[in-house]
Design a protein around this motif. Structure first.
Motif, PDB file in Angstrom:
ATOM      1  N   ILE A 230      28.728 -25.565  32.623  1.00 19.26           N
ATOM      2  CA  ILE A 230      29.212 -26.303  33.797  1.00 19.26           C
ATOM      3  C   ILE A 230      28.952 -25.513  35.067  1.00 19.26           C
ATOM      4  O   ILE A 230      28.508 -26.067  36.090  1.00 19.26           O
ATOM      5  CB  ILE A 230      30.715 -26.607  33.647  1.00 19.26           C
ATOM      6  N   LEU A 231      29.196 -24.223  35.018  1.00 22.36           N
ATOM      7  CA  LEU A 231      28.986 -23.389  36.206  1.00 22.36           C
ATOM      8  C   LEU A 231      27.502 -23.244  36.535  1.00 22.36           C
ATOM      9  O   LEU A 231      27.129 -23.035  37.685  1.00 22.36           O
ATOM     10  CB  LEU A 231      29.611 -22.015  35.997  1.00 22.36           C
ATOM     11  N   THR A 232      26.649 -23.344  35.511  1.00 25.74           N
ATOM     12  CA  THR A 232      25.202 -23.306  35.774  1.00 25.74           C
ATOM     13  C   THR A 232      24.732 -24.588  36.439  1.00 25.74           C
ATOM     14  O   THR A 232      23.927 -24.563  37.378  1.00 25.74           O
ATOM     15  CB  THR A 232      24.436 -23.090  34.458  1.00 25.74           C
ATOM     16  N   LEU A 233      25.234 -25.732  35.965  1.00 23.91           N
ATOM     17  CA  LEU A 233      24.850 -27.024  36.533  1.00 23.91           C
ATOM     18  C   LEU A 233      25.524 -27.281  37.871  1.00 23.91           C
ATOM     19  O   LEU A 233      24.955 -27.953  38.740  1.00 23.91           O
ATOM     20  CB  LEU A 233      25.204 -28.150  35.548  1.00 23.91           C
ATOM     21  N   ALA A 234      26.734 -26.783  38.026  1.00 23.91           N
ATOM     22  CA  ALA A 234      27.477 -26.983  39.281  1.00 23.91           C
ATOM     23  C   ALA A 234      28.047 -25.645  39.723  1.00 23.91           C
ATOM     24  O   ALA A 234      29.233 -25.359  39.527  1.00 23.91           O
ATOM     25  CB  ALA A 234      28.578 -28.012  39.097  1.00 23.91           C
ATOM     26  N   PRO A 235      27.209 -24.782  40.301  1.00 26.86           N
ATOM     27  CA  PRO A 235      27.656 -23.415  40.631  1.00 26.86           C
ATOM     28  C   PRO A 235      28.781 -23.354  41.650  1.00 26.86           C
ATOM     29  O   PRO A 235      29.502 -22.363  41.713  1.00 26.86           O
ATOM     30  CB  PRO A 235      26.378 -22.755  41.174  1.00 26.86           C
ATOM     31  N   ASP A 236      28.931 -24.402  42.454  1.00 26.20           N
ATOM     32  CA  ASP A 236      29.990 -24.397  43.465  1.00 26.20           C
ATOM     33  C   ASP A 236      31.245 -25.122  42.992  1.00 26.20           C
ATOM     34  O   ASP A 236      32.135 -25.422  43.798  1.00 26.20           O
ATOM     35  CB  ASP A 236      29.497 -25.064  44.759  1.00 26.20           C
ATOM     36  N   SER A 237      31.321 -25.419  41.691  1.00 24.21           N
ATOM     37  CA  SER A 237      32.450 -26.212  41.197  1.00 24.21           C
ATOM     38  C   SER A 237      33.764 -25.443  41.248  1.00 24.21           C
ATOM     39  O   SER A 237      34.826 -26.031  41.386  1.00 24.21           O
ATOM     40  CB  SER A 237      32.184 -26.670  39.766  1.00 24.21           C
ATOM     41  N   LEU A 238      33.701 -24.138  41.129  1.00 26.34           N
ATOM     42  CA  LEU A 238      34.934 -23.353  41.149  1.00 26.34           C
ATOM     43  C   LEU A 238      34.677 -22.048  41.898  1.00 26.34           C
ATOM     44  O   LEU A 238      34.100 -21.113  41.367  1.00 26.34           O
ATOM     45  CB  LEU A 238      35.404 -23.048  39.725  1.00 26.34           C
ATOM     46  N   THR A 239      35.124 -22.020  43.144  1.00 27.90           N
ATOM     47  CA  THR A 239      34.945 -20.840  43.970  1.00 27.90           C
ATOM     48  C   THR A 239      35.793 -19.692  43.405  1.00 27.90           C
ATOM     49  O   THR A 239      36.945 -19.872  43.059  1.00 27.90           O
ATOM     50  CB  THR A 239      35.369 -21.141  45.413  1.00 27.90           C
TER      51      THR A 239
END
Length: 238
Positions: free
Chosen positions: A151-160
């Motif tokens: 998830i963090l690879t596909l959406a790197p800004d998902s959780l600051t």
């Protein structure tokens, strides 16, 4: 002999309670600033001290429940994948609804409960022993951790600040953020104390507990839900 052992245990508990109160007072009185002001007390030291107390008690009781139910001293929320499941749902909710911070608490509990339920169903499917459940939990934990990385690879800004989230931190904790998790943790601990008899029967093993009149399957789900609620509540604010 038994009464002497009980008195010795009670004295040890009183000493531990006194030590805990002393450490709580020291945590409130000692800090990086030499002068203790009311804003520092209310918005920095008090929330962090209460956060430490809730996190420690919540994870301790969750571990005790899992070790009793599974009859395995290695059982804990992180080993059985409960913490990874809670973290996965928290990251997923942050990726899909970044502005809805209030969703992270229920998402954390849902992930924790689904992870524990998945491990139990997997073990029941293959008629695994309680020791095998721990190994299944380790495998599930690794799978959930890989999903978090995906998830963090596909959406790197998902959780600051995901690194801080993964390690755990009480920086920036407030009394308002602690209110709902505190209600969940305290409520789960009180309910666990009220169900002490059922928990003791679980220690006898499935067959003996059933002979004593305990609905093992139902109470196992109840205690898994309690352990998930405790772990998920702690993860939601740490």
């Amino acid at each position: 002999m038994e009464s002497r052992q009980r008195r010795k245990t009670e004295r040890r508990l009183w000493w531990q309670a006194g030590l805990l109160v002393m450490l709580m007072i020291l945590a409130l009185a000692i800090g990086s600033t030499s002068q203790l002001t009311l804003p520092v007390f209310l918005h920095v030291r008090l929330p962090r001290m209460l956060g430490c107390l809730l996190a420690g008690s919540g994870l301790a009781v969750a571990g005790m429940i899992l070790q009793t139910v599974l009859a395995n001293p290695l059982a804990s929320p992180n080993i059985l994948g409960i913490q990874s499941g809670a973290g996965l749902m928290t990251v997923l909710s942050a990726a899909l609804f970044p502005a809805a911070f209030g969703l992270r608490m229920p998402a954390s509990f849902l992930g924790a409960f689904l992870a524990s339920l998945f491990v139990m169903l997997l073990a029941k499917k293959v008629r695994a022993s309680r020791s095998t459940i721990v190994l299944a939990g380790l495998a599930v934990s690794q799978i959930f951790s890989a999903c978090i990385d995906l998830i963090l690879t596909l959406a790197p800004d998902s959780l600051t600040g995901y690194t801080d989230f993964r390690i755990g931190s009480l920086a920036g904790i407030t009394l308002n953020r602690l209110l709902f998790p505190a209600l969940c943790i305290v409520g789960a601990i009180v309910f666990t104390l009220l169900c002490a008899r059922q928990l003791e029967l679980m220690q006898l093993g499935q067959r003996d507990a059933q002979c004593a009149g305990l609905d093992v399957n139902r109470w196992m789900l109840v205690f898994l839900a309690l352990a998930s609620l405790l772990a998920g509540s702690v993860i939601s604010f740490t």
